[in-house]
Design a protein around this motif. Structure first.
Motif, short mmCIF file in Angstrom:
data_model
loop_
_atom_site.label_atom_id
_atom_site.label_comp_id
_atom_site.label_asym_id
_atom_site.label_seq_id
_atom_site.Cartn_x
_atom_site.Cartn_y
_atom_site.Cartn_z
N THR A 80 -6.05 -8.97 -12.57
CA THR A 80 -5.34 -9.86 -11.64
C THR A 80 -6.28 -10.94 -11.09
O THR A 80 -5.87 -12.09 -10.90
CB THR A 80 -4.72 -9.08 -10.47
OG1 THR A 80 -5.74 -8.28 -9.84
CG2 THR A 80 -3.59 -8.18 -10.94
N GLU A 81 -7.55 -10.58 -10.84
CA GLU A 81 -8.53 -11.56 -10.35
C GLU A 81 -8.83 -12.59 -11.44
O GLU A 81 -8.93 -13.79 -11.15
CB GLU A 81 -9.81 -10.86 -9.93
CG GLU A 81 -9.66 -9.99 -8.70
CD GLU A 81 -10.90 -9.18 -8.38
OE1 GLU A 81 -11.19 -9.02 -7.18
OE2 GLU A 81 -11.57 -8.70 -9.31
N ARG A 82 -8.99 -12.12 -12.68
CA ARG A 82 -9.25 -13.06 -13.79
C ARG A 82 -8.08 -14.01 -13.98
O ARG A 82 -8.26 -15.21 -14.19
CB ARG A 82 -9.51 -12.29 -15.10
CG ARG A 82 -10.87 -11.65 -15.17
CD ARG A 82 -11.22 -11.18 -16.58
NE ARG A 82 -10.15 -10.50 -17.28
CZ ARG A 82 -9.91 -9.20 -17.24
NH1 ARG A 82 -10.66 -8.41 -16.50
NH2 ARG A 82 -8.91 -8.68 -17.93
N GLU A 83 -6.85 -13.49 -13.88
CA GLU A 83 -5.66 -14.33 -14.03
C GLU A 83 -5.60 -15.37 -12.92
O GLU A 83 -5.27 -16.53 -13.16
CB GLU A 83 -4.40 -13.47 -14.05
CG GLU A 83 -4.26 -12.67 -15.34
CD GLU A 83 -3.13 -11.64 -15.30
OE1 GLU A 83 -2.56 -11.38 -14.20
OE2 GLU A 83 -2.83 -11.09 -16.37
N ALA A 84 -5.90 -14.98 -11.69
CA ALA A 84 -5.90 -15.92 -10.57
C ALA A 84 -6.95 -17.00 -10.78
O ALA A 84 -6.71 -18.18 -10.51
CB ALA A 84 -6.16 -15.18 -9.26
N LEU A 85 -8.08 -16.61 -11.30
CA LEU A 85 -9.14 -17.58 -11.59
C LEU A 85 -8.72 -18.55 -12.68
O LEU A 85 -8.95 -19.75 -12.57
CB LEU A 85 -10.40 -16.81 -12.02
CG LEU A 85 -11.72 -17.53 -12.03
CD1 LEU A 85 -12.05 -18.14 -10.69
CD2 LEU A 85 -12.81 -16.57 -12.45
N GLU A 86 -8.07 -18.07 -13.71
CA GLU A 86 -7.59 -18.93 -14.80
C GLU A 86 -6.55 -19.91 -14.29
O GLU A 86 -6.57 -21.08 -14.66
CB GLU A 86 -7.01 -18.09 -15.95
CG GLU A 86 -8.06 -17.44 -16.81
CD GLU A 86 -9.04 -18.43 -17.42
OE1 GLU A 86 -8.62 -19.47 -17.95
OE2 GLU A 86 -10.26 -18.16 -17.37
N LEU A 87 -5.62 -19.44 -13.44
CA LEU A 87 -4.62 -20.34 -12.87
C LEU A 87 -5.28 -21.44 -12.05
O LEU A 87 -4.86 -22.59 -12.11
CB LEU A 87 -3.65 -19.54 -11.98
CG LEU A 87 -2.61 -18.70 -12.70
CD1 LEU A 87 -1.80 -17.88 -11.70
CD2 LEU A 87 -1.66 -19.60 -13.51
N GLU A 88 -6.30 -21.08 -11.32
CA GLU A 88 -7.00 -22.06 -10.50
C GLU A 88 -7.68 -23.12 -11.38
O GLU A 88 -7.70 -24.30 -11.04
CB GLU A 88 -8.05 -21.36 -9.64
CG GLU A 88 -8.64 -22.25 -8.58
CD GLU A 88 -9.47 -21.47 -7.60
OE1 GLU A 88 -10.64 -21.82 -7.45
OE2 GLU A 88 -8.95 -20.53 -6.99
N LYS A 89 -8.27 -22.71 -12.50
CA LYS A 89 -8.93 -23.65 -13.41
C LYS A 89 -7.93 -24.63 -14.01
O LYS A 89 -8.26 -25.78 -14.26
CB LYS A 89 -9.60 -22.89 -14.56
CG LYS A 89 -10.85 -22.16 -14.19
CD LYS A 89 -11.41 -21.53 -15.46
CE LYS A 89 -12.44 -20.50 -15.19
NZ LYS A 89 -12.90 -19.83 -16.42
N GLU A 90 -6.70 -24.16 -14.23
CA GLU A 90 -5.68 -25.00 -14.87
C GLU A 90 -5.02 -25.98 -13.91
O GLU A 90 -4.42 -26.95 -14.35
CB GLU A 90 -4.60 -24.11 -15.52
CG GLU A 90 -5.14 -23.29 -16.67
CD GLU A 90 -4.15 -22.25 -17.16
OE1 GLU A 90 -2.99 -22.23 -16.68
OE2 GLU A 90 -4.53 -21.46 -18.03
N ARG A 91 -5.11 -25.71 -12.61
CA ARG A 91 -4.48 -26.58 -11.61
C ARG A 91 -5.12 -27.96 -11.62
O ARG A 91 -6.33 -28.09 -11.62
CB ARG A 91 -4.68 -25.96 -10.23
CG ARG A 91 -3.40 -25.72 -9.52
CD ARG A 91 -3.64 -25.18 -8.16
NE ARG A 91 -3.16 -23.82 -8.18
CZ ARG A 91 -3.67 -22.81 -7.51
NH1 ARG A 91 -4.70 -22.99 -6.74
NH2 ARG A 91 -3.17 -21.62 -7.61
N PRO A 92 -4.27 -29.02 -11.63
CA PRO A 92 -4.86 -30.37 -11.59
C PRO A 92 -5.50 -30.66 -10.26
O PRO A 92 -5.05 -30.19 -9.22
CB PRO A 92 -3.64 -31.28 -11.83
CG PRO A 92 -2.45 -30.45 -11.53
CD PRO A 92 -2.83 -29.00 -11.70
N VAL A 93 -6.56 -31.40 -10.29
CA VAL A 93 -7.26 -31.79 -9.07
C VAL A 93 -6.52 -32.98 -8.45
O VAL A 93 -6.27 -33.97 -9.14
CB VAL A 93 -8.73 -32.17 -9.38
CG1 VAL A 93 -9.45 -32.62 -8.12
CG2 VAL A 93 -9.45 -31.00 -10.03
N PRO A 94 -6.16 -32.90 -7.14
CA PRO A 94 -5.42 -34.01 -6.51
C PRO A 94 -6.25 -35.26 -6.36
O PRO A 94 -7.42 -35.26 -6.32
CB PRO A 94 -5.01 -33.45 -5.16
CG PRO A 94 -5.79 -32.21 -4.94
CD PRO A 94 -6.37 -31.79 -6.25
#
Length: 128
Positions: free
Chosen positions: A114-128
């Motif tokens: 779950t921590e790895r998945e949360a980290l991957e989602l964060e990496k994919e989020r566009p930077v505003p």
């Protein structure tokens, strides 16, 4: 300030620039740790020579120690899984950055799913 000291500051900044990396002083007021999701992947203390301790694959660790006299088993750490690297201008800066990335990756691989998945989602989020 010596070149190695500047590089040391750069390398800590590099480590802190990795996703979810945070600085902490859990042991004393001098030993800086850089963690991802609460797990250490880099340790360093002020002073000269500049040294960083990093997690490292045991086979790679052995190879690195045989090839480079400035890479030793982890100081006060598990000698099989950690290395201590004295920063020297004999190697290019990207060499040290890659060692930090390797340490970070090893630690991330050991996180809960779950921590790895949360980290991957964060990496994919566009930077505003």
């Amino acid at each position: 300030m010596r070149k190695e000291e500047k590089w040391g500051k750069h390398l800590v900044a590099y480590a802190l620039g990795l996703p979810r990396a945070l600085a902490d002083y859990p042991f004393d007021e001098e030993t800086l740790t850089v963690k991802v999701m609460g797990r250490i992947f880099l340790l360093t203390s002020p002073g000269y020579p500049v040294e960083i301790s990093l997690k490292c694959d045991p086979f790679r660790s052995q190879e690195l120690r045989e090839m480079f006299p400035f890479i030793k088993p982890g100081y006060h750490l598990n000698k099989k899984h950690w290395i201590t690297v004295t920063i020297t201008d004999k190697m290019p800066l990207p060499f040290y950055e890659e060692l930090i990335s390797h340490s970070y990756t090893l630690v991330v691989k050991k996180l809960k799913k779950t921590e790895r998945e949360a980290l991957e989602l964060e990496k994919e989020r566009p930077v505003p």
